[in-house]
Design a protein around this motif. Sequence first.
Motif, mmCIF file in Angstrom:
data_model
loop_
_atom_site.group_PDB
_atom_site.id
_atom_site.type_symbol
_atom_site.label_atom_id
_atom_site.label_comp_id
_atom_site.label_asym_id
_atom_site.label_seq_id
_atom_site.Cartn_x
_atom_site.Cartn_y
_atom_site.Cartn_z
ATOM 1 N N ASP A 6 3.859 -55.627 41.082
ATOM 2 C CA ASP A 6 2.581 -56.216 40.643
ATOM 3 C C ASP A 6 2.622 -56.786 39.225
ATOM 4 N N GLU A 26 10.507 -51.505 34.177
ATOM 5 C CA GLU A 26 9.478 -50.452 34.292
ATOM 6 C C GLU A 26 9.194 -49.895 32.898
ATOM 7 N N HIS A 44 7.383 -46.661 31.965
ATOM 8 C CA HIS A 44 8.073 -45.381 32.174
ATOM 9 C C HIS A 44 8.933 -44.982 30.985
HETATM 10 C C1 BGC Z 1 4.608 -48.563 38.272
HETATM 11 C C2 BGC Z 1 4.922 -50.027 38.061
HETATM 12 C C3 BGC Z 1 3.641 -50.835 38.121
HETATM 13 C C4 BGC Z 1 2.625 -50.283 37.158
HETATM 14 C C5 BGC Z 1 1.319 -51.033 37.196
HETATM 15 C C6 BGC Z 1 3.541 -48.113 37.300
HETATM 16 O O1 BGC Z 1 3.189 -46.801 37.587
HETATM 17 O O2 BGC Z 1 5.786 -47.791 38.073
HETATM 18 O O3 BGC Z 1 5.827 -50.471 39.036
HETATM 19 O O4 BGC Z 1 3.934 -52.172 37.818
HETATM 20 O O5 BGC Z 1 2.381 -48.932 37.426
HETATM 21 O O6 BGC Z 1 0.720 -50.976 38.443
#
Ligand code: BGC
Length: 246
Positions: free
Chosen positions: A105, A150, A153
């Motif tokens: 996304d 990511e 994270h």
């Molecule tokens: C996910 C991502 C995502 C983001 C926003 C995170 O928790 O690891 O992949 O783009 O949330 O939705």
Amino acid sequence: MITLGIDIGGTGIKGAPVDLATGELTQERFRIETPRPATPEKIAEKIHEIAQHFNWTGSVGCGFPTPFYHGKCLSGGNLHPDWTNVHVEKLFEKATGLDVHVINDADAAGLAEMNFGVGVGKKGLVAVITLGTGIGSGLFFNGELIPNTELGHLVYKNKPFEKYAADSIRKKKSLSYKKWGNRLNKYFQRVELILSPDLIIVGGGASKYFDKYQRKIKINAPIIPAENKNEAGIIGAALASKLAKN
Ligand code: BGC
């Protein structure tokens, strides 16, 4: 060319046909609540519902809110653990009978900004950071997507930064914009330390009230809000489906 773009988020699933020449929605967007529990079967049903709402028969591009690699979800993240290792594209194609392309996304939101928003013509390293239920990232070098980063994270106090600084945490803990801004400052300073980006674009729901926390963020790189706001995920998902075919 018009493609149906769908943005799956932790709270809502939104879709609309997108004119890929202009990046504009050609019909009013259709939104449904993300079902809870957000299992693969339940979300697949909603994707079908959105396609049916528009009587869609063409291609679909879909933004998906978890770590993602070659069509497969790597972990359920803010959705549901059952998503781990599910081939999301195959699941949605089966549910809709349509040709579906799935992309992370935040990568989708980034594509929308770089092609139709504030990122147009921006060279060098650009990080689009989405602040919503989680923190997502779309990274670009000279306008080209480096997929699947990511940056939400990155770890802070033994937890992913998104558990400390996402917009959902601000709401859950009723943080003032000042307090949340301080958390975001720590986050963006970390992003800057790691990447030395030339520009940071803030996307996601929280880009709408960027002026409320902007002054708390003290980094060297310019940092600006996204232009497509809530629709970026839809526009970028539709665009990704076209790019995948080229
Ligand atoms: C996910 C991502 C995502 C983001 C926003 C995170 O928790 O690891 O992949 O783009 O949330 O939705």
